[in-house]
Design a protein around this motif. Structure first.
Motif, short mmCIF file in Angstrom:
data_model
loop_
_atom_site.label_atom_id
_atom_site.label_comp_id
_atom_site.label_asym_id
_atom_site.label_seq_id
_atom_site.Cartn_x
_atom_site.Cartn_y
_atom_site.Cartn_z
N ASP A 221 0.82 -1.21 0.00
CA ASP A 221 0.00 0.00 0.00
C ASP A 221 0.85 1.26 0.00
OD1 ASP A 221 -2.82 -1.26 0.56
OD2 ASP A 221 -1.44 -2.21 1.94
N ALA A 222 1.88 1.32 0.85
CA ALA A 222 2.71 2.52 0.91
C ALA A 222 3.42 2.76 -0.42
CB ALA A 222 3.72 2.39 2.05
N GLN A 223 3.96 1.70 -1.03
CA GLN A 223 4.65 1.87 -2.30
C GLN A 223 3.69 2.34 -3.40
OE1 GLN A 223 4.82 -0.71 -0.17
NE2 GLN A 223 6.69 -1.92 -0.42
N MET A 224 2.48 1.80 -3.41
CA MET A 224 1.51 2.20 -4.44
C MET A 224 1.09 3.65 -4.24
SD MET A 224 -0.76 -1.31 -4.75
CE MET A 224 -1.75 -0.73 -6.12
N LEU A 225 0.89 4.05 -2.98
CA LEU A 225 0.56 5.46 -2.72
C LEU A 225 1.70 6.37 -3.16
CD1 LEU A 225 -1.16 5.09 0.75
CD2 LEU A 225 -2.21 6.12 -1.27
N ALA A 226 2.93 5.96 -2.86
CA ALA A 226 4.08 6.77 -3.27
C ALA A 226 4.14 6.89 -4.79
CB ALA A 226 5.37 6.16 -2.73
N ALA A 227 3.85 5.80 -5.50
CA ALA A 227 3.84 5.86 -6.96
C ALA A 227 2.74 6.79 -7.47
CB ALA A 227 3.67 4.45 -7.53
N MET A 228 1.57 6.75 -6.83
CA MET A 228 0.48 7.64 -7.24
C MET A 228 0.86 9.10 -6.99
SD MET A 228 -2.83 5.44 -5.94
CE MET A 228 -4.04 6.58 -6.62
N ILE A 229 1.48 9.37 -5.84
CA ILE A 229 1.93 10.73 -5.55
C ILE A 229 2.96 11.17 -6.58
CG2 ILE A 229 3.20 12.13 -3.87
CD1 ILE A 229 1.81 10.43 -1.68
N LEU A 576 9.62 5.84 4.41
CA LEU A 576 9.31 5.50 3.02
C LEU A 576 10.57 5.07 2.28
CD1 LEU A 576 7.27 5.42 0.69
CD2 LEU A 576 7.78 7.84 0.27
N ALA A 577 11.68 5.74 2.54
CA ALA A 577 12.93 5.39 1.87
C ALA A 577 13.34 3.95 2.19
CB ALA A 577 14.04 6.35 2.29
N GLY A 578 12.98 3.48 3.36
CA GLY A 578 13.31 2.11 3.73
C GLY A 578 12.58 1.07 2.91
#
Length: 718
Positions: A221-229, A576-578
């Motif tokens: 979920d976090a990676q997908m949100l980061a990609a959307m952002i 997030l970087a982790g």
């Protein structure tokens, strides 16, 4: 027979209902078709309330443990003895030795019970106050502390053009869509052209309605949100004017999400890259909307980061009410001045003073870390919890690391369970206080007002209220108390003045000290004093009504210096970087090839609200798996299996489900017995909470363990 209008308190949807009453007792519940919000909607739990009232399992008298059994005890005597034991424990070990827990079913008595429960814990002087928030979606409060706060509500349910839901199923959970009839509200919104985007490893009831659905492997979920952002920033889809005026650290965010390229993230998550990009574009391009993450992402072990990224996406898209907009979700029965302003408040410290003794955890803006409570009971030394007042919950079943929890409860010098049922926790208690059930007590819908200010996706989205009298008499020969009466009785016995603060009001609201014991209606009047709409006016509309007159309007910024919403919080961006370059969290391995996901059933509300004729006669907790997984094991639906994690194992009955990705097992949490016996699994269900350690993978802010996306193996039982 007469029909009395009321509202349901089995869950937080507070459906308006019509109750058929014969000889003073409720015999049938149906939806109130004339209500302007619910329009006749109810669920099976609410309609089953007459069954609950007369169920032979219901406790009609308080009980006291005598060695290995229980005897009935007059409630006044029980309060005498409990107060004396509380006084002894505090005198010998200090206030921190007493803890209080208010579970989800405490919401049924919320408006009167919660202020009185808080008053009792205040009087004892204990900081050890727990609720399910930090095992549910506590990351929302942490994220708000990290980002900062806008002085008015989000756009939320107010005419959305796009809705983004991650790991939440509002058609069953009754959060994520406004309280009311979720099916009707969604249908109306989509008829207006609203786009529904759902990201969930399970094709839920809500996902089947989506205009765009992505079915990823869990844990991304976090990676997908980061990609959307990343898409929103790189394509300039954000609200430039709002960001320039009210946001800081945009460039730090841009640099952080740059490495989360949609094509890479999509491949790892197992979704189509074009669909992920399209989801970002559809959501960000909509004039109005809201996003919400549910228990699935929050229970994956990093809920605070996920919730922060949701808020960042919301902020970039300017999903906040602006100056001059009407606050349609204004509180009705919660008192206090309402002055929304179009201004940002800088981030605040997520940490609050009280330190836990385990895992470096502490009190936070989300509350006390509930998962650490069993350790606080078991770890000896100064500050050890020796007494627990458990209200409206069932810790023996719903807490993670169930065996540790059971040992912790058994170690207590005093365990008081407030419960209408002989639950697994009640079986371990020293005292069980038998209480009334919702239809037997007066109440008001102030819970909806309080939920609305919690976070986006809660509450009603409209200025609404309803009052109900008690509509069903108590059972003949029973000795029951309302929840608040028990807390009141302990307060007076401990020699403390009874001072309460209206539920849902801020810490600055003055306490009100009661001179004599009030009636329930008098207490409701006191708690609603100063509300936007007087309770007497609400009572004039017995079936519930909208109160849309003189709604607050978002005002201009205040005279102080403007704050800024921090979309590049250093702590969150480091987390997030982790995740850069992380391996697929759903990868099969030899020992634990499957991943266990959480879910809810419409016929049950955690460990309660299980009507015997609900869910088409299924009384257990099925383990849903993709048919391909059953084929690999040579099994068919209905087979009994053992589900094993690194912590424990449970029996379960499998059921094929094409709505799941392969490699997943989906079960309802907070369900099943505390015992390990597999012989009655078809009758009482399975308890997945046994499989979850509370001290392995956990959110460092809320202490929430990884309770979903848990590695497991499924083994046939012969």
């Amino acid at each position: 027979m007469s029909t009395v209008l009321s509202f349901c308190r089995i869950c937080n949807n507070n459906c308006s209902i019509a109750v058929d009453v014969v000889d003073g007792r409720a015999v049938r519940v149906k939806g109130n078709a004339d209500n302007p919000v619910y329009r006749g909607y109810t669920c099976v739990k609410g309609r089953s309330q007459p069954q609950f009232l007369v169920d032979e399992r219901r406790l009609l008298h308080s009980r006291r443990r005598v060695e290995d059994s229980f005897v009935d005890v007059p409630v006044e005597q029980a309060m005498d003895e409990i107060a004396a034991e509380l006084r002894r424990i505090v005198d010998e070990h200090g206030p921190r030795a007493v803890a209080g827990y208010a579970g989800t079913m405490a919401l049924g008595a919320y408006p009167t019970g919660m202020p009185m429960f808080t008053a009792l814990l205040d009087a004892v002087g204990t900081p050890m106050r727990f609720d399910p928030n930090t095992l549910d979606k506590g990351g929302k409060q942490i994220a708000a502390s990290m980002l900062g706060r806008w002085g008015a509500p989000s756009q939320g349910f107010d005419r959305p053009d796009a809705i983004l839901l991650l790991g939440i199923n509002p058609l069953v959970t009754y959060t994520g869509f406004p309280a009311g009839s979720p099916h009707t509200w969604l249908a109306d919104a989509m008829r207006r052209g609203c786009q529904l985007i759902v990201i969930d490893p399970r094709r839920t009831e809500t996902a089947r309605k989506a205009t765009l659905y992505l079915q990823p492997h869990p844990g991304h979920d976090a990676q997908m949100l980061a990609a959307m952002i990343n898409v929103v920033l790189s394509e300039g889809l954000y609200d430039v004017a709002f960001v320039e005026q009210h946001v800081r650290n945009l460039e730090a965010l841009r640099a952080s999400v740059e490495s989360f390229q949609p094509i890479v993230v999509a491949e790892r998550a197992g979704v189509d890259a074009d669909a992920l990009v399209r989801a970002a574009r559809v959501y960000a391009s909509a004039p109005r909307g809201y996003a919400m993450a549910g228990t699935g992402p929050n229970m994956s072990g990093g809920g605070s980061l996920i919730e922060y990224l949701v808020l960042v996406l919301e902020t970039l898209c300017g999903r906040w009410l602006r100056e001059g907009e009407v606050m349609h979700n204004a509180a009705t029965l919660v008192p206090g001045p309402i002055a929304p302003r179009a201004e940002a408040t800088d981030p605040s410290d997520w940490r609050l003073p009280e330190l836990m003794r385990v895992r470096g955890l502490q009190q936070s803006s989300a509350g006390m870390p509930l998962a650490a409570l069993p350790d606080e009971m078991l770890q000896p030394g100064e500050g050890q919890v020796r007494a627990l007042i458990s209200w409206g919950g069932n810790p023996a079943v719903v807490f993670p690391d169930q065996r540790k929890t059971a040992a912790a409860l058994d170690s207590l010098e005093l365990l008081v369970q407030i419960d209408p049922w002989p639950s697994a926790t009640a079986d371990r208690a020293h005292y069980v206080i038998a209480t009334t059930m919702p239809l037997e007590a007066a109440s008001m819908t102030s819970l909806l007002d309080s939920l609305a200010v919690r976070a986006t996706g809660y509450g009603l989205g409209a200025a609404y209220a309803q009052y109900t009298p008690a509509v069903s008499a108590r059972p003949d020969g029973a000795e029951l108390v309302e929840d608040w009466e028990f807390f009141y009785g302990l307060l007076t016995r401990l020699g403390h003045p009874v001072s309460v603060r209206p539920a849902g009001s801020g810490a600055g609201t003055p306490l009100v000290t009661l001179g004599t014991k009030p009636t329930t209606d008098e207490l409701l009047e006191l708690l609603a004093a100063g509300a936007r709409v007087p309770l007497e006016t609400v009572k004039d509309h017995p079936g519930g009504a909208l109160f849309g007159e003189d709604l607050p309007v978002v005002g201009p910024p205040g005279p102080g210096g403007p704050g800024r919403l921090d979309v590049g919080n250093g702590t969150m961006l480091a987390a997030l970087a982790g995740l850069r370059g992380s391996v697929l969290l759903g990868t099969r391995d030899a020992d634990f090839p499957l991943r266990l996901l959480c879910r809810r059933h419409d016929h049950t509300y955690n460990t309660t609200g299980k009507p015997r004729d609900g869910d088409r006669g299924v009384k257990y907790n099925p383990a849903f798996v993709h048919p391909a997984e059953l084929a690999r094991l040579g099994l068919k639906s209905g087979a009994v299996v053992r589900i094993r994690s690194a912590t424990a194992s449970i029996p379960a009955i499998v059921q094929a489900d094409l709505n799941l990705r392969e490699g997943l097992v989906s079960m309802a949490f907070g369900y099943g017995p505390a015992a390990d016996d597999a012989s009655d699994v078809a009758a009482v269900g399975s308890s997945p909470n046994k499989l979850i350690p509370n001290d392995d993978v956990f959110d460092p802010y809320t202490g929430q363990p990884r309770m979903s996306n848990v590695p497991v193996v499924l083994e046939p039982l012969t």
